[in-house]
Design a protein around this motif. Structure first.
Motif, PDB file in Angstrom:
ATOM      1  N   ASN A  93     -27.106 -46.961  -2.377  1.00 19.08           N
ATOM      2  CA  ASN A  93     -25.678 -46.646  -2.302  1.00 19.08           C
ATOM      3  C   ASN A  93     -24.851 -47.891  -1.989  1.00 19.08           C
ATOM      4  OD1 ASN A  93     -26.252 -43.943  -2.773  1.00 19.08           O
ATOM      5  ND2 ASN A  93     -26.444 -43.466  -0.596  1.00 19.08           N
TER       6      ASN A  93
ATOM      7  N   GLU B 194     -24.695 -49.821  -5.261  1.00 19.18           N
ATOM      8  CA  GLU B 194     -23.773 -49.134  -6.178  1.00 19.18           C
ATOM      9  C   GLU B 194     -22.320 -49.466  -5.835  1.00 19.18           C
ATOM     10  OE1 GLU B 194     -22.709 -44.579  -7.704  1.00 19.18           O
ATOM     11  OE2 GLU B 194     -24.160 -44.902  -6.082  1.00 19.18           O
ATOM     12  N   ALA B 195     -22.008 -49.459  -4.538  1.00 23.97           N
ATOM     13  CA  ALA B 195     -20.644 -49.775  -4.103  1.00 23.97           C
ATOM     14  C   ALA B 195     -20.292 -51.225  -4.418  1.00 23.97           C
ATOM     15  CB  ALA B 195     -20.491 -49.508  -2.611  1.00 23.97           C
TER      16      ALA B 195
ATOM     17  N   TYR C 233     -21.296 -53.152  -6.872  1.00 21.88           N
ATOM     18  CA  TYR C 233     -20.987 -53.361  -8.282  1.00 21.88           C
ATOM     19  C   TYR C 233     -19.769 -52.563  -8.724  1.00 21.88           C
ATOM     20  CZ  TYR C 233     -24.867 -56.411  -9.325  1.00 21.88           C
ATOM     21  OH  TYR C 233     -25.699 -57.502  -9.371  1.00 21.88           O
ATOM     22  N   LYS C 234     -19.579 -51.390  -8.146  1.00 19.73           N
ATOM     23  CA  LYS C 234     -18.414 -50.587  -8.483  1.00 19.73           C
ATOM     24  C   LYS C 234     -17.130 -51.274  -8.031  1.00 19.73           C
ATOM     25  CE  LYS C 234     -16.457 -45.949  -7.854  1.00 19.73           C
ATOM     26  NZ  LYS C 234     -16.652 -44.612  -7.193  1.00 19.73           N
ATOM     27  N   GLU C 235     -17.183 -51.893  -6.836  1.00 23.68           N
ATOM     28  CA  GLU C 235     -16.007 -52.550  -6.272  1.00 23.68           C
ATOM     29  C   GLU C 235     -15.959 -54.040  -6.604  1.00 23.68           C
ATOM     30  OE1 GLU C 235     -16.182 -51.614  -2.098  1.00 23.68           O
ATOM     31  OE2 GLU C 235     -16.489 -49.473  -2.504  1.00 23.68           O
ATOM     32  N   ASP C 236     -16.991 -54.518  -7.322  1.00 26.38           N
ATOM     33  CA  ASP C 236     -17.053 -55.914  -7.787  1.00 26.38           C
ATOM     34  C   ASP C 236     -16.867 -56.902  -6.634  1.00 26.38           C
ATOM     35  OD1 ASP C 236     -17.346 -57.982  -9.602  1.00 26.38           O
ATOM     36  OD2 ASP C 236     -15.209 -58.061 -10.075  1.00 26.38           O
TER      37      ASP C 236
END
Length: 452
Positions: free
Chosen positions: A84, A87-88, A90-93
């Motif tokens: 998790n 994931e955060a 890469y999602k938030e770069d």
């Protein structure tokens, strides 16, 4: 002349070895008969329960009627699944290793203000003490960066105004200082090694304000200090996935053992570095890359599963590779079905592998991951899955990082975990770790020197 060279020259080495072997032998079967838990492992393969921790959980199986049953692997930092966190990121770069450092040390996720302040503290402590690089690294270069890192950590004791202060505040301050400065020590040690042992030019760049740990490493490592954000993010990912692995892994346990004795922070962390250096622990990703080089040399069609499978059988039979009988990057003490770190690294490495021209190498390692478990089951009769080392070395190589730094980068990643476990051991355990060993020696009488 070294001690070893002197012994060889005088012919004493063979004599001393013969004398030792003549008087010493321990049959592994005796361990089974006496119920000795070799490697601190239970008969079912699980680790001996040696302590309690709030820092990290490693899940690789379910216990059913006292027997481990394979299950998908999970790595949990302070109650949060590392998947998790990734994931955060890469999602938030953004880079998240600094956030993970805070999480492991303090037990909570930092808010934006805390994280900004903490990143600033790390930046301010990356530079080494005045003349440290010249006196402690340049004047005594090492062909192995891990040894130089351990020596440098011990040397930092002399630059600390309160090295023996065991208060929580001081141990946390020492931990943050080591976490911040160890990447700089690593790169400096490598650059000196390049000049002295490899006869190549060295580059000693100063830390750049505003960089993440991953960016700092690439900027000080590369001669031109240039890198892409995607490269830095992939290195950040490696740092995050290696940051901790529970209190029972060899290097963390070594850190906890020394910490339980009441010794100082520098001694405990240097011991952990020494443990991680071992090829059975942190040095495994380097062995994977050696195995990959053998595979590229000996396998004609990298995309022929039958040929790759036959080569893996030869590895297990000690007929190929380094003749160790091992498929490096396969198998783990806890994970049985999957290592979540390997799964995550594979999914994020494929794009860079294609971009950098490493498609064949990446495919070969994926083939090892896919074909290896069944072959190991067939030959050795035990379950095995790919571990994090199968892909981490290739990622470092794709980033242009020397093999010399594969294991040192592991140490950079793992020091937050070591420090978190050290704090926990000092503050809460408060009892020296002291297991027992069964004595097998025979009684003998003391014989006066003139009668021997």
């Amino acid at each position: 002349m070294s001690v070893n060279q002197n012994l060889e020259k005088t012919g004493s080495a063979a004599y001393l070895c013969e004398e030792y072997l003549k008087n010493n032998f321990i049959d592994p079967a005796t361990c089974e008969r006496l119920g000795v838990k070799r490697g601190l492992r239970n008969p079912n393969g699980t680790g001996v329960l040696a302590g309690l921790t709030n820092v990290c959980d490693v899940v690789g199986y379910d216990l059913v009627d006292g027997k481990p049953v394979p299950a998908p692997g999970k790595l949990i930092y302070r109650g949060i699944d590392v998947a998790n966190i990734v994931e955060a990121a890469y999602k938030e770069d953004r880079f998240v290793f600094e956030e993970v450092i805070w999480l492991l040390l303090f037990g909570s996720l930092p808010n934006a203000e805390d994280l900004a302040r903490f990143r600033k503290i790390l930046e301010e402590n990356r530079a080494l003490p005045d003349n440290f690089a010249e006196d402690m690294i340049m004047k005594a270069p090492s062909p192995n960066i891990m040894n130089k890192m351990a020596r440098s950590v011990l040397a930092l004791y002399s630059y600390d105004d309160a090295p023996e202060d065991m208060s929580l505040a001081n141990i946390l301050a020492q931990s943050i200082g080591l976490i911040a400065s160890l990447p700089t020590i690593m790169v400096n040690a490598y650059q000196i090694k390049r000049r002295v042992y490899d006869r190549q030019s060295m580059y000693l760049h100063l830390p750049v304000p505003g960089q993440s740990t991953a960016e700092h490493i690439l900027a000080t490592y590369r001669a031109d200090q240039k890198f892409t954000k995607e490269e830095a993010k992939l290195l950040d990912l490696c740092l995050v996935l290696h940051a901790d692995h529970g209190g029972g892994n060899n290097s963390t346990f070594a850190c906890r053992v020394l910490s339980s004795s009441g010794t100082d922070t520098y001694s405990a962390i240097a011991a952990a570095i020494g443990s991680l250096k071992g090829p059975k622990h942190g040095g495994a990703n380097h062995k994977v890359m050696q195995m990959l080089d053998y595979m590229k040399q000996d396998i004609r069609d990298y995309y022929d599963d039958e040929e790759v499978s036959e080569y893996l059988r030869k590895l297990l039979a000690k007929e190929a590779g380094d003749r160790s009988g091992l498929i490096y990057g396969m198998g783990h003490a806890v994970y049985t079905q999957s290592d979540p770190r390997a799964v995550i690294l594979r999914s994020h490495a494929v794009e860079l592998a294609h971009e950098k021209g490493f498609d064949d190498e990446f495919h070969l390692l994926c083939a090892v991951e896919r074909l290896g478990p069944a072959i190991i089951e067939e030959v050795k009769g035990k379950a095995a899955c790919a571990n994090v080392d199968l892909f981490s070395g290739l990622i470092y190589r794709m980033l242009g990082i020397s093999d010399d730094l594969f294991t040192p980068l592991f140490a950079i990643s793992r020091i937050p975990g070591w420090c978190a476990h050290r704090v926990e051991e000092v503050v809460f355990a408060n009892r020296i770790i002291r297991p027992a060993y069964k004595y097998l020696g025979k009684e003998q009488k003391y014989i006066p020197l003139e009668a021997r």
